[in-house]
Design a protein around this motif. Structure first.
Motif, mmCIF file in Angstrom:
data_model
loop_
_atom_site.group_PDB
_atom_site.id
_atom_site.type_symbol
_atom_site.label_atom_id
_atom_site.label_comp_id
_atom_site.label_asym_id
_atom_site.label_seq_id
_atom_site.Cartn_x
_atom_site.Cartn_y
_atom_site.Cartn_z
ATOM 1 N N ALA A 38 0.872 -1.342 0.084
ATOM 2 C CA ALA A 38 -0.206 -0.096 0.002
ATOM 3 C C ALA A 38 1.020 1.291 -0.024
ATOM 4 C CB ALA A 38 -0.985 -0.036 1.166
ATOM 5 N N GLN A 39 1.833 1.200 0.904
ATOM 6 C CA GLN A 39 2.967 2.457 0.741
ATOM 7 C C GLN A 39 3.488 2.550 -0.694
ATOM 8 O OE1 GLN A 39 6.770 1.598 2.388
ATOM 9 N NE2 GLN A 39 6.511 3.522 3.922
ATOM 10 N N ALA A 40 3.846 1.699 -1.242
ATOM 11 C CA ALA A 40 4.670 1.891 -2.576
ATOM 12 C C ALA A 40 3.527 1.964 -3.871
ATOM 13 C CB ALA A 40 5.162 0.569 -3.056
ATOM 14 N N HIS A 41 2.548 1.443 -3.545
ATOM 15 C CA HIS A 41 1.548 1.628 -4.796
ATOM 16 C C HIS A 41 0.765 2.789 -4.648
ATOM 17 C CE1 HIS A 41 -1.677 0.681 -7.506
ATOM 18 N NE2 HIS A 41 -0.987 -0.340 -7.861
ATOM 19 N N LYS A 42 0.151 3.390 -3.653
ATOM 20 C CA LYS A 42 -0.449 4.574 -3.307
ATOM 21 C C LYS A 42 -1.945 4.385 -3.930
ATOM 22 C CE LYS A 42 3.536 7.314 -2.686
ATOM 23 N NZ LYS A 42 4.608 6.363 -2.800
ATOM 24 N N ASN A 43 -2.427 3.461 -4.556
ATOM 25 C CA ASN A 43 -3.822 3.584 -5.189
ATOM 26 C C ASN A 43 -4.536 2.201 -4.517
ATOM 27 O OD1 ASN A 43 -5.787 4.983 -6.467
ATOM 28 N ND2 ASN A 43 -5.657 3.523 -8.324
ATOM 29 N N ALA A 44 -4.196 1.589 -3.471
ATOM 30 C CA ALA A 44 -4.647 0.267 -3.086
ATOM 31 C C ALA A 44 -5.776 0.623 -2.203
ATOM 32 C CB ALA A 44 -3.533 -0.747 -2.599
ATOM 33 N N ALA A 45 -6.766 -0.452 -2.412
ATOM 34 C CA ALA A 45 -7.866 -0.414 -1.013
ATOM 35 C C ALA A 45 -7.524 -1.593 -0.397
ATOM 36 C CB ALA A 45 -9.222 -0.648 -1.844
ATOM 37 N N VAL A 46 -8.131 -1.353 0.983
ATOM 38 C CA VAL A 46 -7.755 -2.712 1.837
ATOM 39 C C VAL A 46 -8.946 -3.224 2.443
ATOM 40 C CG1 VAL A 46 -6.391 -3.330 3.663
ATOM 41 C CG2 VAL A 46 -5.324 -1.412 2.370
ATOM 42 N N LEU A 47 -9.029 -4.520 2.363
ATOM 43 C CA LEU A 47 -10.095 -5.273 2.933
ATOM 44 C C LEU A 47 -9.544 -5.999 4.526
ATOM 45 C CD1 LEU A 47 -12.899 -6.493 3.629
ATOM 46 C CD2 LEU A 47 -12.461 -8.180 1.746
ATOM 47 N N MET A 48 -9.595 -5.549 5.513
ATOM 48 C CA MET A 48 -8.921 -6.292 6.471
ATOM 49 C C MET A 48 -9.990 -6.912 7.470
ATOM 50 S SD MET A 48 -7.804 -2.788 8.780
ATOM 51 C CE MET A 48 -6.431 -2.390 7.518
ATOM 52 N N GLY A 49 -9.457 -7.941 8.412
ATOM 53 C CA GLY A 49 -10.129 -8.722 9.247
ATOM 54 C C GLY A 49 -9.198 -9.108 10.446
ATOM 55 N N GLY A 50 -10.056 -9.300 11.582
ATOM 56 C CA GLY A 50 -9.410 -9.959 12.667
ATOM 57 C C GLY A 50 -10.432 -10.278 13.563
ATOM 58 N N ARG A 51 -10.223 -11.025 14.734
ATOM 59 C CA ARG A 51 -11.307 -11.433 15.544
ATOM 60 C C ARG A 51 -11.743 -10.624 16.271
ATOM 61 N NH1 ARG A 51 -7.004 -15.618 18.438
ATOM 62 N NH2 ARG A 51 -6.020 -13.704 17.973
ATOM 63 N N THR A 52 -11.108 -9.363 16.683
ATOM 64 C CA THR A 52 -11.961 -8.155 17.399
ATOM 65 C C THR A 52 -11.343 -7.017 17.145
ATOM 66 O OG1 THR A 52 -12.828 -7.738 19.687
ATOM 67 C CG2 THR A 52 -10.503 -8.699 19.582
ATOM 68 N N SER A 53 -11.856 -5.855 17.738
ATOM 69 C CA SER A 53 -11.466 -4.245 17.267
ATOM 70 C C SER A 53 -10.083 -4.158 17.616
ATOM 71 C CB SER A 53 -12.307 -3.578 18.041
ATOM 72 O OG SER A 53 -12.434 -3.558 19.464
ATOM 73 N N SER A 54 -9.637 -4.629 18.615
ATOM 74 C CA SER A 54 -8.190 -4.371 19.063
ATOM 75 C C SER A 54 -7.227 -4.742 18.016
ATOM 76 C CB SER A 54 -7.793 -5.060 20.497
ATOM 77 O OG SER A 54 -7.776 -6.401 20.381
ATOM 78 N N GLU A 55 -7.666 -5.947 17.382
ATOM 79 C CA GLU A 55 -6.648 -6.536 16.215
ATOM 80 C C GLU A 55 -6.723 -5.588 14.932
ATOM 81 O OE1 GLU A 55 -7.242 -10.528 15.550
ATOM 82 O OE2 GLU A 55 -6.881 -11.383 17.623
ATOM 83 N N ILE A 56 -7.644 -4.518 14.999
ATOM 84 C CA ILE A 56 -7.793 -3.647 13.777
ATOM 85 C C ILE A 56 -6.887 -2.478 14.151
ATOM 86 C CG2 ILE A 56 -9.258 -2.646 12.160
ATOM 87 C CD1 ILE A 56 -9.758 -5.810 12.031
ATOM 88 N N PHE A 57 -5.923 -2.585 14.755
ATOM 89 C CA PHE A 57 -4.780 -1.393 14.881
ATOM 90 C C PHE A 57 -4.299 -1.087 13.728
ATOM 91 C CE2 PHE A 57 -2.622 -5.386 15.458
ATOM 92 C CZ PHE A 57 -1.314 -4.751 14.774
ATOM 93 N N TRP A 58 -4.376 -2.068 12.694
ATOM 94 C CA TRP A 58 -3.814 -1.557 11.673
ATOM 95 C C TRP A 58 -4.572 -0.455 10.719
ATOM 96 C CZ3 TRP A 58 0.352 -4.551 9.870
ATOM 97 C CH2 TRP A 58 0.643 -5.569 10.452
ATOM 98 N N GLU A 59 -5.643 -0.383 11.053
ATOM 99 C CA GLU A 59 -6.514 0.819 10.456
ATOM 100 C C GLU A 59 -5.745 1.999 10.287
ATOM 101 O OE1 GLU A 59 -10.247 1.819 12.066
ATOM 102 O OE2 GLU A 59 -11.019 2.856 10.169
ATOM 103 N N ASP A 60 -5.287 2.556 11.559
ATOM 104 C CA ASP A 60 -4.625 3.648 11.743
ATOM 105 C C ASP A 60 -3.222 3.630 10.866
ATOM 106 O OD1 ASP A 60 -6.553 4.865 13.047
ATOM 107 O OD2 ASP A 60 -5.365 4.322 15.210
ATOM 108 N N ILE A 61 -2.681 2.576 10.776
ATOM 109 C CA ILE A 61 -1.203 2.351 10.183
ATOM 110 C C ILE A 61 -1.682 2.390 8.733
ATOM 111 C CG2 ILE A 61 0.735 0.893 9.901
ATOM 112 C CD1 ILE A 61 0.175 -0.221 12.556
ATOM 113 N N PHE A 62 -2.702 1.960 8.097
ATOM 114 C CA PHE A 62 -2.821 1.923 6.716
ATOM 115 C C PHE A 62 -3.362 3.216 6.197
ATOM 116 C CE2 PHE A 62 -2.462 -2.738 6.640
ATOM 117 C CZ PHE A 62 -2.036 -3.082 5.351
ATOM 118 N N LYS A 63 -4.009 4.120 7.133
ATOM 119 C CA LYS A 63 -4.902 5.129 6.726
ATOM 120 C C LYS A 63 -3.828 6.103 5.762
ATOM 121 C CE LYS A 63 -8.616 6.279 9.601
ATOM 122 N NZ LYS A 63 -8.818 6.590 11.206
#
Ligand code: FES
Length: 251
Positions: free
Chosen positions: A123-148
């Motif tokens: 995502a960092q290199a491409h700059k035009n990617a969309a992301v579909l992320m999943g996890g067991r619970t909300s705490s595992e979605i810390f990735w959202e802020d990192i990908f934003k």
């Protein structure tokens, strides 16, 4: 593309625990930072490790002279890495493996758990990617802020429904692909998730790549510990992969 492999000692410039048991380690590794491609991985161990085996970790980002790794503390090797602090030294071999197809115009990255780590570099290199992320619970979605800062769109599902849609992330995939917006799917995560992503992408005739995680001894194609059977014969995940076309892999 032939990658230059470097065995080097790298200094930790930052080590942070993102959520309980998940760490982000940033390393000063100028040569690797300049040449690494999304999908590549490193074989890593603490320089003063008690364990002989290195741990394969996908590169999560490369910026300037630094690369970052995001990993979960799950065994002896990663437990030793997690003990380290800024200024400590790790021994790294890399960059290893092949890389993702970056020619898609509108790729959709499908990631679960720590599988989101190499997708972050994409995502960092491409700059035009969309992301579909999943996890067991909300705490595992810390990735959202990192990908934003890098992702065009972010879609979220959690198994307990505490963030985004309730259920598995791949349940959202048919609707997303039906829109016709995406010309490629890149998946990394647990094998059942990747299998489902491959099946759905093929159903919608969208090319799909997966990044496999397997036990690795050498990381260099010599020990065969990572060998798998594919539709195109026996392959080594460390050298022929870790990225494979979805239709090649027997899940
Ligand atoms: Fe040794 Fe792949 S890890 S051949």
């Amino acid at each position: 593309m032939v990658l230059r492999k470097t065995l080097t000692d790298a200094e930790i410039t930052e080590q942070r625990e993102l959520i309980a048991g998940v760490f982000k380690m940033t390393l000063h590794a100028p040569e690797i930072a300049r040449t690494a491609k999304p999908g590549n991985f490193l074989q890593v161990k603490a320089a003063k490790a008690n364990t002989l085996l290195r741990r394969p970790l996908g590169i999560a980002d490369a910026e300037g002279d630094n690369i970052s790794l995001i990993y979960r503390k799950i065994g002896k090797g990663t437990a030793e890495l997690a003990e380290l602090q800024q200024g400590d030294i790790v021994s790294i071999l890399g960059a290893l493996g092949n890389s993702f197809d970056e020619s898609f115009k509108n790729p959709l990255l499908v990631g679960g758990g720590m599988g989101l780590s190499p997708l972050l570099f994409y995502a960092q290199a491409h700059k035009n990617a969309a992301v579909l992320m999943g996890g067991r619970t909300s705490s595992e979605i810390f990735w959202e802020d990192i990908f934003k800062p890098f992702a065009k769109e972010i879609f979220i599902a959690t198994e307990d429904g505490s963030k985004g849609e309730k259920g598995f992330n791949v349940a959202l995939l048919p609707k997303l692909l039906k829109s016709g917006k995406y010309d490629g799917v890149i998946a990394c995560g647990p094998d059942p998730m990747m299998k489902k992503a491959v099946d759905i992408a093929r159903e919608y005739s969208v090319p799909v790549e997966v990044s496999l995680e397997r036990r690795m001894g050498c990381g260099l194609g010599a020990c065969l510990s990572c060998a798998i059977d594919t539709a195109n014969g026996r392959k080594k995940v460390c050298k022929d992969g870790p990225v494979f076309k979805g239709e090649e892999v027997f899940f």
